[in-house]
Design a protein around this motif. Structure first.
Motif, mmCIF file in Angstrom:
data_model
loop_
_atom_site.group_PDB
_atom_site.id
_atom_site.type_symbol
_atom_site.label_atom_id
_atom_site.label_comp_id
_atom_site.label_asym_id
_atom_site.label_seq_id
_atom_site.Cartn_x
_atom_site.Cartn_y
_atom_site.Cartn_z
ATOM 1 N N UNK A 259 10.609 -27.643 26.146
ATOM 2 C CA UNK A 259 10.767 -28.918 26.841
ATOM 3 C C UNK A 259 12.179 -29.472 26.631
ATOM 4 N N UNK A 260 12.521 -30.488 27.432
ATOM 5 C CA UNK A 260 13.839 -31.122 27.335
ATOM 6 C C UNK A 260 14.060 -31.699 25.936
ATOM 7 N N UNK A 261 13.026 -32.400 25.413
ATOM 8 C CA UNK A 261 13.130 -33.000 24.076
ATOM 9 C C UNK A 261 13.293 -31.920 23.008
ATOM 10 N N UNK A 262 12.542 -30.832 23.129
ATOM 11 C CA UNK A 262 12.662 -29.738 22.155
ATOM 12 C C UNK A 262 14.074 -29.148 22.178
ATOM 13 N N UNK A 263 14.668 -29.076 23.369
ATOM 14 C CA UNK A 263 16.019 -28.512 23.470
ATOM 15 C C UNK A 263 17.045 -29.453 22.843
ATOM 16 N N UNK A 264 16.868 -30.759 23.041
ATOM 17 C CA UNK A 264 17.797 -31.751 22.458
ATOM 18 C C UNK A 264 17.725 -31.683 20.932
ATOM 19 N N UNK A 265 16.502 -31.632 20.404
ATOM 20 C CA UNK A 265 16.335 -31.585 18.949
ATOM 21 C C UNK A 265 16.885 -30.274 18.381
ATOM 22 N N UNK A 266 16.681 -29.186 19.102
ATOM 23 C CA UNK A 266 17.217 -27.875 18.687
ATOM 24 C C UNK A 266 18.747 -27.964 18.582
ATOM 25 N N UNK A 267 19.377 -28.543 19.607
ATOM 26 C CA UNK A 267 20.841 -28.587 19.654
ATOM 27 C C UNK A 267 21.450 -29.368 18.488
ATOM 28 N N UNK A 268 20.751 -30.427 18.027
ATOM 29 C CA UNK A 268 21.334 -31.248 16.954
ATOM 30 C C UNK A 268 21.021 -30.728 15.556
ATOM 31 N N UNK A 269 20.196 -29.705 15.459
ATOM 32 C CA UNK A 269 19.662 -29.317 14.140
ATOM 33 C C UNK A 269 20.708 -28.701 13.209
ATOM 34 N N UNK A 270 21.652 -27.948 13.754
ATOM 35 C CA UNK A 270 22.658 -27.334 12.878
ATOM 36 C C UNK A 270 23.522 -28.421 12.233
#
Ligand SMILES: CC(C)(COP(=O)(O)OP(=O)(O)OC[C@H]1O[C@@H](n2cnc3c(N)ncnc32)[C@H](O)[C@@H]1OP(=O)(O)O)[C@@H](O)C(=O)NCCC(=O)NCCS
Length: 169
Positions: A132-143
């Motif tokens: 999902x869009x939210x999952x992708x946003x959270x993935x991107x900020x995780x590093x």
């Protein structure tokens, strides 16, 4: 290892707020909420890795809204990103209105878990594929959050935190 989806390990926990779990203002005690979040996140990390998963750090907790005695509280924990042996888990906390049943976001937190073997040694986890869009946003900020957590824990030199430097330079 085959990649997994956040929905494969998502954990939903619904429970009441009882008198023994409140502070003197009759709202949910912060430590009680932290424990509930740790439990939900731990199950998610275990489901994803199929290993014992230990809490390595609590990276962020926002107690945005108090949760009154008697509330029905739902915690949703999902993997936002995996690295080699560690997993970032997002926990969203929802309150349910007694009359309308409408859900309101009360709090959220980000925990890091590490999968370990029988001797407590960190072990490799499957990758995650956000959908999902939210999952992708959270993935991107995780590093970025991982590097910040490691710097604050004294396990990474600020100089090596490439993602953080990129924010300011
Ligand atoms: C968490 C633990 C397994 C890490 O062990 P370690 O010897 O530091 O192992 P490593 O340095 O190889 O780190 C393992 C992973 O954890 C990550 N990590 C360690 N500390 C971290 C922190 N503070 N924040 C974010 N990630 C962290 C590392 O970056 C590494 O991630 P990666 O393999 O995905 O890149 C170990 O410290 C431990 O067992 N701690 C106690 C856990 C516990 O009892 N929790 C309950 C609290 S009561």
């Amino acid at each position: 290892m085959n990649p997994k989806k956040p929905s494969d390990s998502r954990t939903v926990m619904t429970d009441l707020v009882l008198p023994s779990e409140t502070n003197p203002l009759n709202n949910l005690f912060g430590g009680e909420l932290l424990a509930r979040m740790d439990r939900a996140a731990s199950i998610t990390a275990r489901r994803h890795s199929r290993r014992v998963a230990v809490t390595a750090s609590v990276n962020h907790v926002a107690f945005n809204r108090s949760v009154p005695l008697g509330s029905v509280v739902t915690l949703e924990a999902a993997i936002s990103r995996t690295f080699r042996t560690s997993m970032e888990v997002y926990i969203d906390v929802w309150m349910e209105d007694r009359v309308s049943g409408e859900r309101t976001k009360a709090n959220e937190a980000i925990y890091t878990f590490v999968a370990v073997d029988e001797t407590g040694k960190p072990t490799v986890v499957p990758p995650i594929e956000p959908e999902t869009e939210l999952e992708k946003i959270r993935f991107d900020g995780a590093l970025r959050r991982k590097q910040l957590s490691l710097v604050l824990a004294g396990k990474m030199k600020p100089h090596d935190a490439t993602e953080l430097k990129a924010l300011f330079i």
